[in-house]
Design a protein around this motif. Structure first.
Motif, PDB file in Angstrom:
ATOM      1  N   ARG A 108      -4.688  -3.462  -0.330  1.00 27.55           N
ATOM      2  CA  ARG A 108      -3.883  -2.290  -0.004  1.00 27.55           C
ATOM      3  C   ARG A 108      -3.099  -1.881  -1.245  1.00 27.55           C
ATOM      4  O   ARG A 108      -2.290  -2.683  -1.720  1.00 27.55           O
ATOM      5  CB  ARG A 108      -2.937  -2.596   1.163  1.00 27.55           C
ATOM      6  CG  ARG A 108      -3.659  -2.693   2.506  1.00 27.55           C
ATOM      7  CD  ARG A 108      -2.709  -2.952   3.647  1.00 27.55           C
ATOM      8  NE  ARG A 108      -2.180  -4.321   3.589  1.00 27.55           N
ATOM      9  CZ  ARG A 108      -1.249  -4.791   4.422  1.00 27.55           C
ATOM     10  NH1 ARG A 108      -0.724  -4.000   5.345  1.00 27.55           N
ATOM     11  NH2 ARG A 108      -0.834  -6.027   4.322  1.00 27.55           N
ATOM     12  N   PRO A 109      -3.371  -0.688  -1.793  1.00 26.12           N
ATOM     13  CA  PRO A 109      -4.338   0.311  -1.331  1.00 26.12           C
ATOM     14  C   PRO A 109      -5.777  -0.188  -1.460  1.00 26.12           C
ATOM     15  O   PRO A 109      -6.055  -1.068  -2.276  1.00 26.12           O
ATOM     16  CB  PRO A 109      -4.082   1.507  -2.239  1.00 26.12           C
ATOM     17  CG  PRO A 109      -3.466   0.938  -3.458  1.00 26.12           C
ATOM     18  CD  PRO A 109      -2.661  -0.235  -3.013  1.00 26.12           C
ATOM     19  N   GLY A 161       0.794  -1.212   0.000  1.00 25.31           N
ATOM     20  CA  GLY A 161       0.000   0.000   0.000  1.00 25.31           C
ATOM     21  C   GLY A 161       0.831   1.268   0.000  1.00 25.31           C
ATOM     22  O   GLY A 161       0.279   2.363  -0.010  1.00 25.31           O
TER      23      GLY A 161
END
Length: 499
Positions: free
Chosen positions: A419-420, A91
């Motif tokens: 993630r993200p 992420g």
């Protein structure tokens, strides 16, 4: 001296000090206002004596631009051994650098290690974009290799990329993953893994041709991007869906027709300009790389045709003058195409790509396995610097014909959070960004409109100026009054002196 006289003297000194402070503050405010209201909206950094960088949305300029790193990119130093390697977190985006294999101890190392701490329920993707300096030399065999390894040195996955026949210094992206596969035993469990980034070159043989010079040995900057995709709630099929026959219109879509609309590209993944289905125009200079992003949902397929406009001169010839590359939402390379240029208009078409489907990940070909999830797909267009040398430095027109076809399908049921968080899907906000032509921020998020598109706003930075002034609040009025007061004070002094 009497107390009354002394008090008057001190009072006069204090008044002069107050006037000087007020004048200094007002002059500083005037400088700030001038900087804010000037074209481009550049503001000096305190103590630097130089103007700061332009905003992330103003990445296009009159000359080829360097890569625009993500605003939230964290600096991380690669280690020359797994021992002491720094951890990367899914992420997040990172900034690092890597040396040349021939630089030896004077460089940062041409093989670097970073650490991952992973669970047992996530696919993890690591993308590395290497950035040769503008004007540097790169050879045919120069490139990048990215691996994900377990603690026994086993390659869970690796990918290599090189400059090839273009020999043009441009952003070079390679990626590797830790993939959850039912039939695999290695690289499936929780624990420590390592990202290995290696700068490659052909150091064992002489220069490949009499005209090719050795590559430059300076360090390359790098942007590293890490994403994680959760496993499914329930395992599904592992065979890619059957595509329509190659002779059908769906399998080989005809490039869209119509009048192009202007959409200036960005200079990086994070500042890529959003495009939807349609015909779009841009301009590119020799040595420049332009980035665009297209939302492609589950069940949809993407096609793109690039037309390079004719120049004012012809007769010469540059091989691999134009390079067009497609990357998936985790910046994994999917497909690429290049074309020569002789001053006349040329067309480059990406081969037909399959519809986005989760099962594509089990295919052996990158161009199929890369179309494994919905989200933003990135188009990068690079123009070889030799085009400027042989045909002039004027910008050349581009036309991108982008088609997104096919019916949307429901996405897979994930057992966790990516993630993200918005990395694997297409939202209404994404579709609005594609319609409005929003540009990504340097942090990788979607922009808010035409002003955040990879070019400066038509107002010459006026929107930025208004934002800065608004942030100053009611103090702005005081600042402007102080500036006027200083000008009035200076004018009165001039009148007195002249009298």
């Amino acid at each position: 001296m009497s107390k009354s006289v002394e008090g008057e003297v001190q009072s006069g000194v204090m008044r002069r000090r107050v006037r000087l402070r007020t004048a200094g503050a007002a002059l500083g405010a005037a400088a700030l206002c001038a900087a804010v209201l000037s074209p481009g909206g550049a503001v000096a950094r305190p103590g630097s004596g130089a103007t700061g960088p332009r905003p992330a949305h103003a990445v296009a300029a009159e000359t080829p631009n360097p890569y625009a790193f993500a605003e939230d990119a964290k600096a991380v130093e690669g280690a020359t051994s797994t021992a002491g390697s720094r951890m990367l977190v899914p992420g997040a985006t990172y900034r690092s650098s890597i040396g040349h294999p021939e630089a030896g101890a004077s460089g940062t190392g041409s093989k670097l290690y970073y650490r991952l701490e992973l669970g047992a329920r996530d696919n993890v993707y690591v993308s590395v974009t290497a950035l040769p300096g503008l004007g540097s030399r790169v050879a045919f065999a120069d490139g990048l290799k990215v691996s994900v390894q377990d603690t026994d040195g086993f390659d869970c996955d690796f990918k290599s990329v090189r400059f090839g026949t273009s020999r043009s210094p441009r952003p070079l992206t390679a990626s590797a993953m830790r993939k959850l596969t039912p039939d695999e035993r290695r690289c499936q469990g929780a624990g420590t893994y390592y990202v290995v980034v290696e700068r490659t070159t052909n150091t064992r043989s002489p220069v490949s041709s009499a005209t090719e010079e050795p590559s430059s040995t300076e360090d390359w900057d790098m942007e590293l991007y890490v994403a994680s995709e959760p496993s499914l709630v329930k395992a599904g099929p592992t065979t890619p869906p059957q595509e329509p026959d190659s002779g059908s219109e769906t399998a080989a879509p005809v490039p869209l027709a119509g009048r192009p609309l202007p959409r200036a590209g960005g200079s990086s993944f994070g500042t890529a300009r959003a495009l939807g289905k349609g015909v779009w125009s841009d301009r590119i200079k020799a040595g420049q790389t332009r980035y665009y992003r297209v939302p492609v949902d589950w069940g949809q397929r993407l096609s793109a045709t690039l037309e390079v406009g004719s120049g004012s001169r012809s007769g010469d010839y540059v091989t691999s003058a134009v390079v067009m590359e497609l990357f998936n939402p985790v910046r994994g390379p999917v497909e690429s195409a290049d074309a020569a240029y002789d001053g006349r208009q040329r067309t480059t078409i990406l081969p037909t790509l399959p519809s986005v489907a989760y099962e594509n990940r089990f295919a052996p070909l990158d161009r199929v396995s890369g179309m494994r999830f919905a989200g933003w797909y990135y188009l990068a267009v690079h123009l070889n610097p030799d085009v400027g040398t042989r045909f002039g430095q004027d910008a050349i027109g581009l036309t991108l014909r982008v088609n997104v076809a096919g019916e949307r399908r429901e996405g897979p049921a994930y057992a966790g959070t990516a993630r993200p968080a918005d990395g694997f899907g297409v939202t209404e906000r994404d579709e609005a960004a594609a319609r409005n032509g929003a540009g990504g921020s340097a942090g990788g998020g979607a922009g808010t409109g035409p002003g955040s598109d990879g070019t400066a706003a038509a107002s010459g930075g006026g929107d930025t100026a208004m934002k800065v002034l608004a942030a100053a609040g009611f103090g702005t009025g005081t600042v402007l009054l102080a500036v006027l007061g200083v000008w009035r004070l200076v004018g009165r002094r001039r009148v007195i002196r002249s009298g």
